[in-house]
Scaffold this active site. Structure first.
Site, PDB file in Angstrom:
ATOM      1  N   LYS A  66       0.710  -1.391  -0.086  1.00 23.46           N
ATOM      2  CA  LYS A  66       0.060   0.026   0.055  1.00 23.46           C
ATOM      3  C   LYS A  66       0.716   1.177  -0.124  1.00 23.46           C
ATOM      4  CE  LYS A  66      -3.947  -2.270   2.396  1.00 23.46           C
ATOM      5  NZ  LYS A  66      -4.649  -2.707   3.481  1.00 23.46           N
ATOM      6  N   TYR A 188      -5.843  -4.412  -6.914  1.00 23.27           N
ATOM      7  CA  TYR A 188      -5.608  -4.403  -5.554  1.00 23.27           C
ATOM      8  C   TYR A 188      -5.197  -5.914  -4.938  1.00 23.27           C
ATOM      9  CZ  TYR A 188      -6.157  -4.428  -0.629  1.00 23.27           C
ATOM     10  OH  TYR A 188      -5.910  -4.480   0.871  1.00 23.27           O
TER      11      TYR A 188
HETATM   12  N1  GLU Z   1      -4.646  -8.817   0.928  1.00 28.35           N
HETATM   13  C1  GLU Z   1      -5.119  -8.383   2.572  1.00 28.35           C
HETATM   14  C2  GLU Z   1      -6.413  -7.986   2.446  1.00 28.35           C
HETATM   15  O1  GLU Z   1      -6.751  -6.864   1.864  1.00 28.35           O
HETATM   16  C3  GLU Z   1      -3.992  -7.412   2.959  1.00 28.35           C
HETATM   17  C4  GLU Z   1      -4.125  -7.576   4.328  1.00 28.35           C
HETATM   18  C5  GLU Z   1      -2.992  -6.935   5.163  1.00 28.35           C
HETATM   19  O2  GLU Z   1      -1.666  -7.024   4.850  1.00 28.35           O
HETATM   20  O3  GLU Z   1      -3.080  -6.026   5.912  1.00 28.35           O
HETATM   21  O4  GLU Z   1      -7.213  -8.351   3.342  1.00 28.35           O
END
Ligand code: GLU
Length: 304
Positions: A66, A188
């Protein structure tokens, strides 16, 4: 600073066998990871590298991505981005729906899922070939072409992504998602599925220790102001609803992911990545947090 002997001390003090916490289990690919894995890589601004354990083994970077998607969106869109996502710590779990509804579809910050989904929407709008262009951006920062999506992880995230679908649909209902829900989530889920080692992550995040300039190639990717903002967001929002705790214990900007990775940055000094898959109840690596607390305590240096 004698980082080599400090890392040796840390290695002696952490106890892999007695570490509590559970490996993420919401998708089979993460549930299968050996909980005993442990790696650390510290990349200094002066080019020195120090490491421990499984520091070259790739793992799922998950939410650490992110920070990278935010950086790409900031570099392309500038301040207009902040009309669609706020910059306040959430104090809520990373995938909370309630706050998003209470705040009329404006996510609290870009490092929780709702905010990262808005950033993904922005990138899907402005990139010619979103997944390919994002991967190339990450490779450029890392100075390494051997960085890839894990398609199995991306597919599993999609198969189990009920909450992320709920968030994306709620964003859409507030007109804060401009593309098709499927297209945005496909992007995403792929960004979260990127696999990198501690060594690769530490080198990638040196950008944020170096005022937005890639150390190796000297290429500027972010302005100083943008870099300050990314670091501030990591400091206040990088650890789900445990950002205060991480700041209290470690005193560095950082970001964690449910794959068990944590990256932290000491501006002007170093970037450090730790990987240990056992997570606490808030979704942060137990040993990762402990390791970084020991590092800033033993060196006596943090940003404070
Ligand atoms: N791909 C995970 C989700 O979107 C990421 C979670 C994370 O690392 O906080 O739930």
């Amino acid at each position: 600073m004698d980082y080599a002997s400090i890392l040796r001390e840390i290695e002696k003090e952490i106890n892999l066998n007695q570490t509590r916490g559970q490996v993420a289990s919401y998708i089979p690919e993460l549930a299968r990871i050996n909980p005993q894995k442990y790696g650390l890589h510290l990349a200094c601004m002066n080019g020195d590298d120090f490491h421990l354990g499984d520091h070259t083994e790739k793992f799922s970077i998950q939410s650490i991505s992110k920070v990278l998607s935010l950086s790409l969106a900031m570099s392309k869109l500038g301040v207009r981005l902040w009309q669609r996502v706020d910059v306040e710590p959430s104090g809520n779990p990373f995938n909370s729906l309630i706050q998003l509804e209470q705040e009329d579809g404006i996510p609290r910050n870009p490092l929780i899922n709702s905010g990262a989904i808005v950033i993904a929407d922005i990138l899907v709008s402005i990139l010619d070939n979103p997944k390919k262009d994002f991967l190339e951006f990450v490779r450029l920062l890392a100075g390494n072409d051997d960085i890839h999506f894990n398609e199995d992880v991306a597919r599993s995230e999609q198969d189990h992504g009920y909450r992320n679908y709920a968030l994306a649909n709620m964003l859409k209902s507030y007109d804060n998602l401009h593309n098709d829900v499927e297209d945005v989530l496909d992007f995403y889920f792929h960004q979260c599925s990127i696999e990198m080692s501690c060594a690769e992550l530490a080198h990638t995040f040196l950008l944020f220790a170096n005022e937005g300039v890639i150390c190796q190639s000297k290429k500027r990717m972010l302005t100083r102001l943008q870099t300050k903002r990314v670091n501030s967001l990591m400091q206040t929002c990088g650890f789900y609803d445990e950002a205060g705790e991480f700041s209290f214990l470690v005193g560095l900007p950082g970001k964690s992911g449910v794959g068990g990775g944590i990256v932290a940055v000491h501006p002007g000094e170093y970037s450090v990545a730790v990987w240990s898959p056992r997570l606490n109840k808030k979704g942060n690596s137990v040993l990762g947090m402990k390791t970084l607390e020991l590092l800033t305590t033993k060196t006596g240096k943090s940003i404070f």
